[in-house]
Design an enzyme around this catalytic site. Structure first.
Site, PDB file in Angstrom:
ATOM      1  N   HIS A 189       0.847  -1.202   0.000  1.00  0.00           N
ATOM      2  CA  HIS A 189       0.000   0.000   0.000  1.00  0.00           C
ATOM      3  C   HIS A 189       0.880   1.250   0.000  1.00  0.00           C
ATOM      4  CE1 HIS A 189      -2.906   3.045   1.135  1.00  0.00           C
ATOM      5  NE2 HIS A 189      -3.835   2.197   0.725  1.00  0.00           N
ATOM      6  N   GLU A 247      -4.717   1.197  -7.015  1.00  0.00           N
ATOM      7  CA  GLU A 247      -5.019   2.318  -6.128  1.00  0.00           C
ATOM      8  C   GLU A 247      -4.175   3.528  -6.501  1.00  0.00           C
ATOM      9  OE1 GLU A 247      -6.962   0.629  -2.283  1.00  0.00           O
ATOM     10  OE2 GLU A 247      -5.003   1.510  -1.917  1.00  0.00           O
TER      11      GLU A 247
HETATM   12  O1  LIG Z   1      -6.327   3.178   0.389  1.00  0.00           O
HETATM   13  C1  LIG Z   1      -7.459   2.757   0.282  1.00  0.00           C
HETATM   14  C2  LIG Z   1      -7.794   1.352   0.540  1.00  0.00           C
HETATM   15  O2  LIG Z   1      -6.649   0.649   0.786  1.00  0.00           O
HETATM   16  C3  LIG Z   1      -8.562   3.644  -0.060  1.00  0.00           C
HETATM   17  O3  LIG Z   1      -8.868   4.432   1.034  1.00  0.00           O
HETATM   18  P1  LIG Z   1     -10.056   5.459   0.893  1.00  0.00           P
HETATM   19  O4  LIG Z   1     -11.183   4.750   0.225  1.00  0.00           O
HETATM   20  O5  LIG Z   1     -10.368   5.867   2.286  1.00  0.00           O
HETATM   21  O6  LIG Z   1      -9.558   6.594   0.039  1.00  0.00           O
END
Ligand SMILES: O=C(CO)COP(=O)(O)O
Length: 247
Positions: free
Chosen positions: A97, A166
């Site tokens: 992440h 992401e």
């Molecule tokens: O990083 C995320 C999930 O791992 C996304 O977070 P948010 O949906 O709070 O922006």
């Protein structure tokens, strides 16, 4: 469809348990969750793991950790062993992440080692990839593919994988990345993943994902990886309904 949620460090232990109990009830009455057509996983914070695993023990919702260390045993103060996560009942673990990269200084090598530790311990990796700045979909996809290939270098024994696209610029925002961008990046990622023989991998989107997004993305993604907008169990339930509607 795959729907996952990470609680990051937002909810304390009691709130995580309460949240898991609400989700369990949603899953219990949802035919597509029961039949396995919608797979659900949740990633609470480390101190909440055991309690959440207990709550979800007899439910179809899988539990995982948000991080692990790359070694299983030894003089690694503060490290979290993948072997212990598996022993606790975790079946998933998140790797790569961007918050781990930025705040905890993890680099490509760290992520590769952690990815290998996940596989070694039979945990399904939730591998996060994504571009930092808002750029065109082709360039974003190339960056994601490079991150994926780096994490998986020399990988053997991969059985199950969730790739979470992401984009960093869309995390923690009011709105997700534009659907056209998401679809375009995920299409290219999917193509690469198929080419390297990982046809069973799920490619999901995360970054301010919320109710309405899955319907907009349709079957062009394999699901969502939720953050803040999963804190409301009713919102999570409505996203499961959307997944059901796409079948
Ligand atoms: O990083 C995320 C999930 O791992 C996304 O977070 P948010 O949906 O709070 O922006």
């Amino acid at each position: 469809m795959t729907l996952g949620a990470s609680l990051k460090l937002y909810l304390d232990v009691d709130a995580s348990v309460e949240w898991a109990e609400a989700l369990k009830e949603t899953a219990r009455v949802h035919p597509l969750v029961i039949s396995g057509h919608v797979r659900l996983f949740v990633l609470p914070s480390l101190p909440a793991l055991s309690a959440v695993i207990d709550v979800l023990a007899d439910s179809p919702i899988a539990v995982g950790a948000q991080d692990l260390f790359w070694e299983d045993r030894g003089a690694y103060t503060g490290g979290v062993s993948g072997a212990d996560l598996a022993r606790l009942g975790c079946t998933y673990v998140e790797v790569g992440h961007v918050e781990r990269r930025r705040i905890f200084n993890e680099d490509d090598l760290t992520i590769r080692l952690k990815f290998a530790a996940a596989l070694r311990n039979g945990l399904t990796p939730v591998l996060c990839v994504g571009e930092a700045e808002q750029i065109d979909a082709e360039s974003a996809a190339q960056l994601c593919i490079a991150q994926l290939d780096s994490a998986m270098a020399n990988t053997t024994g991969l059985r199950d994988l969730v790739v979470a696209y992401e984009p960093e610029w869309a995390i923690g925002q009011a709105e997700p990345a534009p659907s056209a961008h998401v679809v375009s990046v995920i299409r290219k990622l999917r193509q690469h993943i198929d080419e390297i023989g990982l046809v069973d991998a799920a490619v999901v989107y995360g970054g301010s994902a919320k109710p309405g997004l899955l319907s907009a993305l349709g079957n062009r993604v394999d699901g969502l990886f939720l953050g803040r907008f999963a804190h409301d169990p009713a919102a999570f339930a409505s996203i499961i309904d959307e997944a059901a509607g796409l079948r």
